[in-house]
Design a protein around this motif. Structure first.
Motif, short mmCIF file in Angstrom:
data_model
loop_
_atom_site.label_atom_id
_atom_site.label_comp_id
_atom_site.label_asym_id
_atom_site.label_seq_id
_atom_site.Cartn_x
_atom_site.Cartn_y
_atom_site.Cartn_z
N MET A 1 36.77 38.32 36.08
CA MET A 1 37.85 38.75 35.20
C MET A 1 39.19 38.70 35.93
O MET A 1 40.19 38.16 35.41
CB MET A 1 37.58 40.18 34.70
CG MET A 1 38.65 40.75 33.80
SD MET A 1 38.81 39.84 32.25
CE MET A 1 40.13 40.74 31.47
N ALA A 2 39.25 39.24 37.13
CA ALA A 2 40.49 39.23 37.91
C ALA A 2 40.92 37.80 38.21
O ALA A 2 42.12 37.48 38.15
CB ALA A 2 40.30 40.02 39.21
N PHE A 3 39.97 36.95 38.49
CA PHE A 3 40.27 35.55 38.79
C PHE A 3 40.89 34.87 37.57
O PHE A 3 41.88 34.14 37.68
CB PHE A 3 38.99 34.84 39.21
CG PHE A 3 39.15 33.37 39.43
CD1 PHE A 3 40.03 32.89 40.39
CD2 PHE A 3 38.43 32.46 38.69
CE1 PHE A 3 40.19 31.54 40.60
CE2 PHE A 3 38.58 31.10 38.89
CZ PHE A 3 39.45 30.63 39.84
N PHE A 4 40.36 35.13 36.38
CA PHE A 4 40.86 34.50 35.16
C PHE A 4 42.28 34.95 34.84
O PHE A 4 43.15 34.12 34.54
CB PHE A 4 39.93 34.84 33.99
CG PHE A 4 40.44 34.37 32.66
CD1 PHE A 4 40.42 33.03 32.32
CD2 PHE A 4 40.97 35.27 31.75
CE1 PHE A 4 40.91 32.59 31.10
CE2 PHE A 4 41.47 34.85 30.53
CZ PHE A 4 41.43 33.50 30.19
N VAL A 5 42.54 36.24 34.89
CA VAL A 5 43.87 36.74 34.52
C VAL A 5 44.93 36.28 35.52
O VAL A 5 46.09 36.07 35.15
CB VAL A 5 43.87 38.28 34.38
CG1 VAL A 5 42.95 38.71 33.27
CG2 VAL A 5 43.48 38.96 35.69
N LEU A 6 44.56 36.11 36.79
CA LEU A 6 45.53 35.62 37.76
C LEU A 6 45.81 34.14 37.58
O LEU A 6 46.91 33.67 37.87
CB LEU A 6 45.03 35.91 39.18
CG LEU A 6 45.16 37.37 39.62
CD1 LEU A 6 44.48 37.59 40.97
CD2 LEU A 6 46.62 37.78 39.70
#
Length: 337
Positions: A1-6
Motif C-alpha cells: 500500500m505504501a509503495f503504491f501511494v508513493l
C-alpha cells in the motif's frame, strides 16, 4: 500500500519537471498591425492572403525572426492601398525589401486556440529570454531544495518532511494558476521547484527504506516508471485543456490528496532506528509484517531500547564523505547526476 501511494507522488511530479513544454508553448505568431483587420475585411482576404501581403519577407528580411518580431512601418488605414497588391509603392520604394520595418509596438497575434504563459505575457522576440528564466528558476529550486530538504528529512524525519513539501507545493501551484503577472508566476514556480524535487527524493528514500536490500533496485525502478506514466497522463490532460491556467489547476489540485499520507503512510523504520527510537520502529515493522502476512525475524525482536542506544545522532554533510565506502558512493552519484 505504501509503495503504491508513493508511486502516485512520483507520477504527480511530472508537471513540474516537464510542464514547461505545455505551459510555455510557443505558437506561430506575428506582429499585430493597426488597420490590417479592417483591410482584410474590406478586401475579403483569407488568412493566407493576409499574411502574404502584410508580413515582412524577401531577400533582405525573410528570416523567421523578422516575420515574427517586425512589421512594415506602413499606415494600413490609408485609402491608397489596393486589395491586389497593397504594398505596391513603386513611386516611393523599389521593392518590399526597401520598405522600413518597425518593432511590434501593438502586440502579437498567435496562431493558437488556447493560451500559454508565452501568449498571455508576450514572452517572444526581445522578451523570449523570460521563458528561459522561468524554467531556470525551477532548476535552481531543484538544486537548492534537494540539498536543504534532504538534510531536513535526515534531521526531522522522512514523513514530516514529505508532508511539508506537499503542502507548500500544492498551495504555490494553485497560486501560480491565479498569478496576476509574469513576475508572480516565476516566484510561485520557484517555490514549487524548491520543494517538489526534494519531496520526490524523500518519497524515493521512503520506498527504498521500507524494503530489504534485495528489493531496493526493483522498487527504485518502478518509482521511476511511475514518473514515466505521469508523462503520458500529463500529455493527455494538456491535450484536453489547452489553457495554461486551467491546466495548472488540473495538475496541482490532486496534490492535496497526498495529505492523506498523514494517516496511511508510516515513518521510515530505518530512520527511527538511526534516531534511537527503536520502540516506534518495532511497532511499525510489526504492522508492516502483519499487513504483508510475514513472520517477524527473530533479529528484529532483539532491538535495543532507546536508553541503551545513547544520544540521537545529528546528520552532517560531512557524513557523505566520512568513510571510504560512502565517499565512493557519493562521488559516483554526483558524477551520474
Amino acid at each position: 500500500m505504501a509503495f503504491f501511494v508513493l508511486c502516485l507522488l512520483s507520477a504527480a511530479f511530472t508537471p513540474i519537471y516537464v510542464g514547461i513544454v505545455f505551459l510555455g508553448f510557443i505558437p506561430e505568431h506575428h506582429c499585430q498591425s493597426p488597420g490590417v483587420a479592417q483591410l482584410r475585411n474590406r478586401c475579403d482576404w483569407s488568412l493566407e492572403e493576409e499574411l502574404n501581403y502584410t508580413l515582412p519577407k524577401g531577400e533582405t528580411h525573410g528570416d523567421a525572426f523578422t516575420s515574427q518580431c517586425k512589421r512594415y512601418d506602413v499606415d494600413w488605414n490609408t485609402t491608397e492601398l489596393n486589395c491586389i497588391n497593397p504594398l505596391d509603392f513603386s513611386t516611393t520604394y523599389r521593392n518590399r525589401s526597401s520598405i522600413p520595418l518597425t518593432a511590434c509596438q501593438d502586440g502579437w497575434l498567435y496562431d493558437f486556440p488556447g493560451s500559454s504563459i508565452v501568449t498571455e505575457f508576450n514572452l517572444v522576440c526581445e522578451d523570449a529570454w523570460k521563458l528561459d528564466l522561468f524554467q531556470s528558476c525551477v532548476n535552481v529550486g531543484f538544486f537548492v531544495g534537494s540539498i536543504s530538504i534532504g538534510y531536513m528529512a535526515d534531521r526531522f524525519g522522512r514523513k514530516r518532511c514529505l508532508l511539508i513539501t506537499i503542502v507548500i507545493n500544492s498551495i504555490s501551484g494553485v497560486l501560480m494558476a491565479f498569478a496576476p503577472s509574469y513576475t508572480w508566476t516565476v516566484v510561485f514556480r520557484l517555490i514549487q521547484g524548491l520543494v517538489s524535487k526534494g519531496g520526490w527524493l524523500t518519497g524515493y528514500i521512503l520506498i527504498t527504506e521500507f524494503v530489504g536490500l534485495s528489493y531496493r533496485r526493483t522498487v527504485g525502478i518502478v518509482y521511476q516508471v511511475a514518473f514515466t506514466v505521469g508523462l503520458l497522463v500529463l500529455t493527455a490532460v494538456a491535450y484536453a485543456i489547452p489553457h495554461w491556467r486551467w491546466l495548472q489547476l488540473a495538475v496541482t489540485l490532486p496534490n492535496f490528496f497526498f495529505l492523506l499520507y498523514y494517516w496511511c503512510l508510516p515513518e521510515s523504520p530505518r530512520w527511527l532506528i538511526a534516531q534511537r527510537e527503536n520502540d516506534k520502529a518495532l511497532k511499525i515493522i510489526k504492522r508492516i509484517a502483519k499487513g504483508n502476512r510475514k513472520k517477524l525475524p527473530p533479529s528484529m525482536q532483539d532491538l535495543q531500547s532507546e536508553e541503551e542506544m545513547g544520544d540521537k545522532p545529528i546528520p552532517l554533510f560531512l557524513d557523505l564523505v566520512r568513510t571510504p565506502q560512502i565517499r565512493k558512493h557519493t562521488l559516483i552519484l554526483m558524477y551520474s547526476w
